[in-house]
Design an enzyme around this catalytic site. Sequence first.
Site, mmCIF file in Angstrom:
data_model
loop_
_atom_site.group_PDB
_atom_site.id
_atom_site.type_symbol
_atom_site.label_atom_id
_atom_site.label_comp_id
_atom_site.label_asym_id
_atom_site.label_seq_id
_atom_site.Cartn_x
_atom_site.Cartn_y
_atom_site.Cartn_z
ATOM 1 N N HIS A 9 0.795 -1.164 -0.210
ATOM 2 C CA HIS A 9 -0.005 0.181 0.337
ATOM 3 C C HIS A 9 0.921 1.478 -0.239
ATOM 4 O O HIS A 9 2.218 1.882 0.284
ATOM 5 C CB HIS A 9 -1.135 0.215 0.967
ATOM 6 C CG HIS A 9 -0.310 -0.211 2.678
ATOM 7 N ND1 HIS A 9 0.435 0.984 2.948
ATOM 8 C CD2 HIS A 9 -0.004 -0.793 3.748
ATOM 9 C CE1 HIS A 9 1.046 1.159 3.942
ATOM 10 N NE2 HIS A 9 0.849 -0.295 4.358
ATOM 11 N N GLU A 79 -1.476 -7.336 8.250
ATOM 12 C CA GLU A 79 -0.270 -6.754 8.942
ATOM 13 C C GLU A 79 -0.495 -7.478 9.912
ATOM 14 O O GLU A 79 -1.119 -7.486 10.797
ATOM 15 C CB GLU A 79 0.255 -5.340 8.660
ATOM 16 C CG GLU A 79 1.277 -5.491 9.280
ATOM 17 C CD GLU A 79 2.195 -5.125 8.253
ATOM 18 O OE1 GLU A 79 2.840 -6.690 8.440
ATOM 19 O OE2 GLU A 79 3.031 -4.777 7.968
#
Length: 190
Positions: A9, A79
């Site tokens: 990202h 994550e």
Amino acid sequence: MGDIVLLRHGETAWSLAGRHTSTTDLPLTARGEEQAALVAPALAGWRFAAVWVSPRLRAHRSAHLAGLTPTAVEPDLAEWDYGDYEGVTTADIRAARPGWDLWRDGCPGGESPKEVGARLDRVLERARPLLADGDVAFVAHGHSLRVCGARWIDLPPSGGASLRLDTSTLSVLGYERDTPVLLRWNAPVG
């Protein structure tokens, strides 16, 4: 046989500051939005059999700006769970806990390297059959994608420590004959 394209990202305020960011759902910065949009031309020629995104807003927004249409939200692409270290920098952690290493020690109240590796192994196992139909994209996060790259080439999760991954970069996992290889890693776009 298709390839797996990894997109980290774009920049967030915490990634810019070096703060560990997992469950905190931060938006992209203006620069992060620009970074993600710059990926679109690099992906324009790809035809994906599947596009999987982490459940976090920053991954969804990056996918959209990069011109990708997610086919599934994949919780295992989230994550690394930093637990007690969420929002804390490595320098601050080491000031309180000298010698700490994410790749060896994991995070109290969060995940160990082995647990993150098991999650990414599951993602890769689910993606492999889809490669018969074309390429697959994962839009996710720095540490989880580094573990993904390490596991693809049969390294332990800690092998991700040697695979730097900057925001809004592309990496490609593929094969040389039957051997899983890194075809491209941390490639900037734009």
